[in-house]
Design a protein around this motif. Structure first.
Motif, mmCIF file in Angstrom:
data_model
loop_
_atom_site.group_PDB
_atom_site.id
_atom_site.type_symbol
_atom_site.label_atom_id
_atom_site.label_comp_id
_atom_site.label_asym_id
_atom_site.label_seq_id
_atom_site.Cartn_x
_atom_site.Cartn_y
_atom_site.Cartn_z
ATOM 1 N N LYS A 2 0.826 -1.205 0.000
ATOM 2 C CA LYS A 2 0.000 0.000 0.000
ATOM 3 C C LYS A 2 0.859 1.253 0.000
ATOM 4 C CE LYS A 2 -4.052 -1.891 2.281
ATOM 5 N NZ LYS A 2 -4.937 -1.818 3.436
ATOM 6 N N THR A 3 1.994 1.198 0.711
ATOM 7 C CA THR A 3 2.887 2.354 0.763
ATOM 8 C C THR A 3 3.447 2.666 -0.620
ATOM 9 O OG1 THR A 3 3.468 1.808 3.034
ATOM 10 C CG2 THR A 3 4.944 3.290 1.875
ATOM 11 N N MET A 4 3.822 1.637 -1.356
ATOM 12 C CA MET A 4 4.343 1.835 -2.694
ATOM 13 C C MET A 4 3.259 2.398 -3.627
ATOM 14 S SD MET A 4 6.658 -0.822 -4.850
ATOM 15 C CE MET A 4 5.382 -1.800 -5.604
ATOM 16 N N ILE A 67 3.067 8.349 1.155
ATOM 17 C CA ILE A 67 1.790 8.833 1.675
ATOM 18 C C ILE A 67 0.869 9.133 0.497
ATOM 19 C CG2 ILE A 67 0.692 10.624 3.068
ATOM 20 C CD1 ILE A 67 3.460 11.033 4.405
ATOM 21 N N SER A 68 -0.378 8.746 0.629
ATOM 22 C CA SER A 68 -1.365 9.006 -0.418
ATOM 23 C C SER A 68 -1.570 10.515 -0.581
ATOM 24 C CB SER A 68 -2.686 8.326 -0.042
ATOM 25 O OG SER A 68 -3.664 8.598 -1.002
ATOM 26 N N ARG A 73 -0.968 11.257 6.791
ATOM 27 C CA ARG A 73 -0.015 10.294 7.306
ATOM 28 C C ARG A 73 -0.144 8.974 6.552
ATOM 29 N NH1 ARG A 73 -2.056 13.115 10.871
ATOM 30 N NH2 ARG A 73 -3.319 12.353 12.500
ATOM 31 N N LYS A 74 0.839 8.090 6.775
ATOM 32 C CA LYS A 74 0.782 6.789 6.140
ATOM 33 C C LYS A 74 -0.405 5.985 6.668
ATOM 34 C CE LYS A 74 5.651 5.953 5.243
ATOM 35 N NZ LYS A 74 6.750 5.043 5.456
ATOM 36 N N ARG A 75 -0.845 5.053 5.858
ATOM 37 C CA ARG A 75 -1.914 4.165 6.285
ATOM 38 C C ARG A 75 -1.396 3.177 7.311
ATOM 39 N NH1 ARG A 75 -5.837 2.753 1.439
ATOM 40 N NH2 ARG A 75 -5.218 4.362 -0.008
ATOM 41 N N ARG A 76 -2.274 2.757 8.171
ATOM 42 C CA ARG A 76 -1.913 1.694 9.114
ATOM 43 C C ARG A 76 -2.085 0.351 8.422
ATOM 44 N NH1 ARG A 76 -4.589 3.583 14.807
ATOM 45 N NH2 ARG A 76 -3.626 5.637 14.813
#
Length: 77
Positions: A2-4, A67-68, A73-76
């Motif tokens: 998801k981060t990528m 981050i989207s 912030r980044k997703r958990r």
């Protein structure tokens, strides 16, 4: 993963922002230099170009952090 994906989306948002704000800024600048548009239009060129630059850098920072574009912030996981 998801981060990528979020980083890729932010990178695409940066490219889109640069194109959307850079194109009109450049052509308005060219029109003022050619004498087609009045010289006071350069103020709008600098404002739009500056806003586009700020947004592009912000999206690139989000892309680097994974981050989207629509999140702070980044997703958990």
């Amino acid at each position: 993963m998801k981060t990528m994906w979020d980083g890729l989306l932010s990178f695409l948002a940066a490219i889109a922002t640069a194109i959307i704000t850079g194109g009109p800024s450049w052509y308005t600048y060219q029109a003022t230099e050619a004498g087609i548009a009045p010289k006071w239009a350069l103020g709008f060129v600098f404002v739009l170009g500056g806003m586009g630059l700020i947004l592009t850098v912000a999206f690139l920072r989000k892309a680097k952090g994974g981050i989207s574009p629509t999140r702070d912030r980044k997703r958990r996981s």
